[in-house]
Design a protein around this motif. Structure first.
Motif, PDB file in Angstrom:
ATOM      1  N   GLY A   1      -7.651   5.665  15.541  1.00 13.83           N
ATOM      2  CA  GLY A   1      -7.476   7.112  15.466  1.00 13.83           C
ATOM      3  C   GLY A   1      -8.367   7.854  16.444  1.00 13.83           C
ATOM      4  O   GLY A   1      -9.523   7.486  16.668  1.00 13.83           O
TER       5      GLY A   1
ATOM      6  N   ASN B   1      -6.072   9.882   8.115  1.00 16.96           N
ATOM      7  CA  ASN B   1      -5.421   9.492   9.366  1.00 16.96           C
ATOM      8  C   ASN B   1      -5.738  10.555  10.412  1.00 16.96           C
ATOM      9  O   ASN B   1      -5.546  11.749  10.154  1.00 16.96           O
ATOM     10  CB  ASN B   1      -3.898   9.436   9.170  1.00 16.96           C
ATOM     11  CG  ASN B   1      -3.478   8.306   8.270  1.00 16.96           C
ATOM     12  OD1 ASN B   1      -3.639   7.141   8.612  1.00 16.96           O
ATOM     13  ND2 ASN B   1      -2.930   8.646   7.118  1.00 16.96           N
ATOM     14  N   SER B   2      -6.204  10.144  11.586  1.00 16.92           N
ATOM     15  CA  SER B   2      -6.453  11.105  12.665  1.00 16.92           C
ATOM     16  C   SER B   2      -5.188  11.867  13.013  1.00 16.92           C
ATOM     17  O   SER B   2      -5.234  13.059  13.336  1.00 16.92           O
ATOM     18  CB  SER B   2      -6.971  10.392  13.921  1.00 16.92           C
ATOM     19  OG  SER B   2      -8.276   9.910  13.734  1.00 16.92           O
TER      20      SER B   2
ATOM     21  N   TRP C   1     -11.266   4.487   9.633  1.00 13.75           N
ATOM     22  CA  TRP C   1     -10.599   5.790   9.550  1.00 13.75           C
ATOM     23  C   TRP C   1     -11.652   6.871   9.369  1.00 13.75           C
ATOM     24  O   TRP C   1     -12.701   6.625   8.749  1.00 13.75           O
ATOM     25  CB  TRP C   1      -9.634   5.832   8.364  1.00 13.75           C
ATOM     26  CG  TRP C   1      -8.428   4.979   8.533  1.00 13.75           C
ATOM     27  CD1 TRP C   1      -7.293   5.289   9.236  1.00 13.75           C
ATOM     28  CD2 TRP C   1      -8.220   3.672   8.015  1.00 13.75           C
ATOM     29  NE1 TRP C   1      -6.397   4.253   9.174  1.00 13.75           N
ATOM     30  CE2 TRP C   1      -6.950   3.241   8.424  1.00 13.75           C
ATOM     31  CE3 TRP C   1      -8.990   2.824   7.230  1.00 13.75           C
ATOM     32  CZ2 TRP C   1      -6.428   2.011   8.088  1.00 13.75           C
ATOM     33  CZ3 TRP C   1      -8.477   1.587   6.892  1.00 13.75           C
ATOM     34  CH2 TRP C   1      -7.209   1.184   7.316  1.00 13.75           C
TER      35      TRP C   1
END
Length: 157
Positions: free
Chosen positions: A51, A138-139, A84
């Motif tokens: 990410g 989540n990026s 993450w």
């Protein structure tokens, strides 16, 4: 007969929480890549350590990629070692919806954006003090806004 309680139109921090229409959500999702659409709209997960926001150390706010609702402040981010971006508390608890997730043979708590219902990630009870929560994101579900630059808001019409 008592009327059901309607959700607040504004959060305690002053943001519009009215849900986006399906058409507005699709309009905002149009420029997303297929992977971003899969993560945000279909509850997917990006690969760990890939990410774009994982190693971001700047001061600012992480907001929803679709609607701009502030989700987490940079000072609540910590290194969880999971791959993450992880935070120990949300910008405003009212900005996050928690849902039971029994997919993949386990019981977890999924987190979504309260305004647009975009998938963000999951929250686990193994974070650092003071909350002991690990919001694992989540990026692709977020956009970072440096300190002093407010997120652009996309609200219900």
């Amino acid at each position: 007969m008592q009327k059901p309680t309607e959700p607040a139109a504004r959060s305690a921090s002053g943001y519009d929480l009215r849900p986006l229409s399906k058409a507005e959500r699709e309009r905002l999702a149009a420029p997303l890549t297929p992977e971003e659409r899969h993560i945000i709209l279909d509850h997917g997960t990006e690969r760990p350590f890939c990410g774009t926001l994982l190693n971001n150390k700047q001061s600012g706010v992480y907001a929803c990629r679709l609607c701009g609702l502030p989700l987490f402040q940079a000072n609540a981010k910590f290194e969880s070692g999971t791959g993450w971006p992880s935070f120990y508390q949300p910008f405003d608890p009212e900005h996050i919806t928690e849902l039971r997730d029994v997919s993949h043979g386990m019981i977890r708590t999924e987190i979504r954006c309260r305004r647009c219902d975009g998938h963000l990630g999951h929250v686990f009870p193994d974070g650092p003090p003071p909350t002991h929560q690990r919001y694992c994101l989540n990026s692709a579900s977020m956009q970072f806004y440096p300190e002093g630059q407010p997120p652009e808001q996309h609200t219900a019409a």
